[in-house]
Design a protein around this motif. Structure first.
Motif, short mmCIF file in Angstrom:
data_model
loop_
_atom_site.label_atom_id
_atom_site.label_comp_id
_atom_site.label_asym_id
_atom_site.label_seq_id
_atom_site.Cartn_x
_atom_site.Cartn_y
_atom_site.Cartn_z
N ASN A 209 36.38 33.95 30.28
CA ASN A 209 36.52 32.78 29.41
C ASN A 209 37.08 31.63 30.25
OD1 ASN A 209 35.68 33.94 26.98
ND2 ASN A 209 37.75 34.72 26.54
N ILE A 210 36.32 30.54 30.32
CA ILE A 210 36.79 29.37 31.08
C ILE A 210 37.07 28.25 30.09
CG2 ILE A 210 36.32 27.83 33.03
CD1 ILE A 210 35.47 30.33 34.19
N LEU A 211 38.30 27.77 30.08
CA LEU A 211 38.67 26.69 29.15
C LEU A 211 38.66 25.35 29.88
CD1 LEU A 211 39.84 25.41 26.56
CD2 LEU A 211 42.12 26.21 27.30
N ILE A 212 37.88 24.42 29.34
CA ILE A 212 37.83 23.06 29.89
C ILE A 212 38.64 22.17 28.95
CG2 ILE A 212 36.34 21.13 30.57
CD1 ILE A 212 35.76 23.64 32.20
N VAL B 37 32.27 29.35 27.86
CA VAL B 37 32.96 28.08 28.06
C VAL B 37 33.66 27.63 26.77
CG1 VAL B 37 32.73 25.66 28.78
CG2 VAL B 37 31.27 27.42 29.83
N LEU B 38 35.00 27.60 26.82
CA LEU B 38 35.78 27.08 25.70
C LEU B 38 36.10 25.61 26.01
CD1 LEU B 38 38.42 29.99 25.47
CD2 LEU B 38 35.98 30.03 24.91
N GLY B 39 36.13 24.77 25.00
CA GLY B 39 36.38 23.35 25.28
C GLY B 39 37.32 22.70 24.29
N TRP B 40 38.10 21.76 24.80
CA TRP B 40 39.02 21.02 23.95
C TRP B 40 39.12 19.59 24.46
CZ3 TRP B 40 43.48 18.13 24.48
CH2 TRP B 40 44.20 17.87 23.28
N VAL C 217 27.20 22.30 25.19
CA VAL C 217 27.93 22.11 26.45
C VAL C 217 29.12 23.07 26.50
CG1 VAL C 217 29.36 20.42 27.71
CG2 VAL C 217 27.16 19.73 26.72
N ILE C 218 29.67 23.41 25.34
CA ILE C 218 30.72 24.45 25.23
C ILE C 218 30.28 25.47 24.19
CG2 ILE C 218 32.61 22.92 25.97
CD1 ILE C 218 33.38 22.58 23.01
N ASP C 219 30.84 26.69 24.32
CA ASP C 219 30.48 27.76 23.39
C ASP C 219 31.42 27.84 22.20
OD1 ASP C 219 28.35 28.98 25.02
OD2 ASP C 219 29.98 29.45 26.41
N GLU C 220 32.64 27.30 22.39
CA GLU C 220 33.66 27.53 21.37
C GLU C 220 34.73 26.44 21.47
OE1 GLU C 220 35.42 31.46 21.78
OE2 GLU C 220 37.18 30.89 20.60
N ILE D 219 44.02 28.35 24.49
CA ILE D 219 44.69 28.60 25.77
C ILE D 219 44.95 30.09 26.03
CG2 ILE D 219 46.84 28.18 27.10
CD1 ILE D 219 46.90 25.35 26.00
N PRO D 220 45.43 30.87 25.05
CA PRO D 220 45.72 32.28 25.34
C PRO D 220 44.49 33.12 25.68
CG PRO D 220 46.83 31.54 23.33
CD PRO D 220 45.85 30.48 23.69
N LYS D 221 43.29 32.61 25.33
CA LYS D 221 42.06 33.37 25.61
C LYS D 221 41.51 33.13 27.02
CE LYS D 221 40.20 32.96 20.89
NZ LYS D 221 39.19 32.24 20.12
N ALA D 222 42.00 32.06 27.69
CA ALA D 222 41.33 31.63 28.91
C ALA D 222 41.76 32.41 30.14
CB ALA D 222 41.58 30.14 29.14
N ASP D 223 40.78 32.87 30.93
CA ASP D 223 41.06 33.49 32.22
C ASP D 223 41.28 32.41 33.28
OD1 ASP D 223 40.63 36.34 31.47
OD2 ASP D 223 38.66 35.53 30.94
N ILE D 224 40.54 31.31 33.13
CA ILE D 224 40.76 30.14 33.98
C ILE D 224 40.79 28.90 33.07
CG2 ILE D 224 39.82 28.69 35.85
CD1 ILE D 224 38.58 31.14 37.10
#
Lengths: 275, 275
Positions: free
Chosen positions: A2-5, A27-30, A45-48, A56-61
């Motif tokens: 899970n990559i959070l942008i 791809v998680l996005g905020w 462009v983002i999945d979630e 934030i707690p879900k993101a590996d990066i």
């Protein structure tokens, strides 16, 4: 992974688009302005998306794409939310101040400085591209205590995304090089178009004018922060450039053909050798 | 018309190719190194060659493509050969010295300063292109006593050739503008790559480095002449640029956010307005 942008402007959204195009990571996005997040979700462009508390707690990066001044506060404010042993990085153009400040904190995640080296003269989600990093370098600046495998994971992601080159270096060397390759060019471009002759250039200009003036289209808010956070290396480069300009000035004033020719021949040879 | 191209290097041969592509004029050509002339004839870049004694008297328009220092001597040495009432022009990058010198001579032909504004970082016949002037300006600087119809004829030819823009101005205004749009960019590019950090740029550079350093690939022989023949305007531009760079330096040194922001905002606004 899970990559959070965090932050879906020009750089953040281009990173998200590149991840979607070239990798199979989720791809998680905020984004602070929610309408942009909703559009990014709609555009695929983002999945979630969701609240920072959820994401934030879900993101590996986590990749933070904010103005320089906002990065340290964001990490400190959310330090209890980041996943244990996850990687937190950013995309801003200076690294020493951020790295050396965060190095003093005790986190159970790993902060690594990041700099995907690309930009445009326009900004915002609407101008983001899934090709922005096609010929770009990804520079990363681990802290003293960053485990090797974490740095390797971040470099690996950059390679997977299709960056043309990855560089691992110290924050100090990064900032010194960026003062030369990028910041001084922006100082120059603005200084150049401030000439009283600039408004009359049409009809008298070709490639040289176009190239040197291009990055005068500058985001003054962001670059003010970047310049002040990199004061010493940037002032050194300005001094060096002014010193070289004055060598040209002296040779021209004194009709010193030989010295003028030598300066240009040296410049020409360096450019030929280093590209 | 018979158009004579003297000098078949990058600019001369590109002019010849453009004339052949876009007009039906007969192109005569001459080059000091005869092997080049023979190749140009074989390639169909020129229609005819011969000795200067044979070619010059036939030409309705002669375009001289030499280094700055060689133009005045060439015209004086051959002044009895030029066809009565024909147009003689050149392609070199400074105009005041040439125009104001030739103005004092008594000719029965008309000299008009010319500057087809394009170039490449490479030179010579082999690098000439029939597209070099596609988006270029053609600037011409008539003398005080040039008849209007002669200037119109030269401008008409430039339009026929496909120049994107034609400008008629004084030699002094041309040289002042060129100091700003072209010469200072070359001084800058050389001064920039003389930085001790330049050889390490790979991996840390993107568009800004590429654009600002591009014209450091310079023909030192030619530009030494061009700079020394345009001393005052060029030194004024160097001083102006150094002055603006020092404003940035001061703001950065003093942590003067407001002034630094204002400088960039002004640069940004100018570039946005003038392109």
């Amino acid at each position: 992974m899970n990559i959070l942008i965090v932050g879906l402007g020009l750089i953040g959204a281009s990173l998200a688009k590149t991840l979607k195009k070239n990798t199979s990571h989720r791809v998680l996005g905020w984004n602070r302005t929610e309408t942009v997040t909703i559009r990014a979700l709609g555009d695929g462009v983002i999945d979630e998306t969701g609240s920072l508390q959820e994401l934030i707690p879900k993101a590996d990066i986590t990749i933070i794409n904010f103005y320089p001044e906002a990065i340290i506060p964001f990490i400190i404010d959310n330090k209890d939310l980041f996943k244990r042993h996850s990687i937190v990085t950013d995309s801003c153009g200076i690294k020493t101040k951020i790295c050396r400040t965060l190095e003093k904190e005790n986190f159970d995640f790993y902060y690594i400085g990041g700099h995907p080296m690309a930009g445009r003269e326009v900004s915002g989600y609407d101008n983001s591209l899934d090709t922005l990093f096609d010929n770009a370098s990804f520079i990363c600046t681990p802290l003293e205590n960053t485990p090797r495998q974490k740095t390797d994971a971040l470099v690996g992601l950059a390679q997977e995304m299709g960056f043309a080159r990855t560089v691992v270096t110290t924050p100090e060397h990064h900032d010194e090089m960026i003062a030369f390759t990028s910041q001084i060019a922006h100082v120059l471009a603005c200084s150049y178009v401030l000439s009283p002759l600039a408004p009359q250039h049409a009809g008298y200009s070709a490639g040289s004018y176009r190239d040197v003036s291009r990055v005068a289209r500058i985001n003054a808010d962001m670059w003010t922060q970047l310049f002040l956070d990199n004061k010493e290396p940037l002032v050194r480069e300005i001094d060096d450039l002014v010193n070289n300009l004055n060598k040209f000035r002296e040779s021209i004033m004194n009709d010193d053909k030989k010295n003028l020719h030598d300066l240009m021949e040296k410049g020409n040879r360096i450019k030929e050798e280093i590209g």
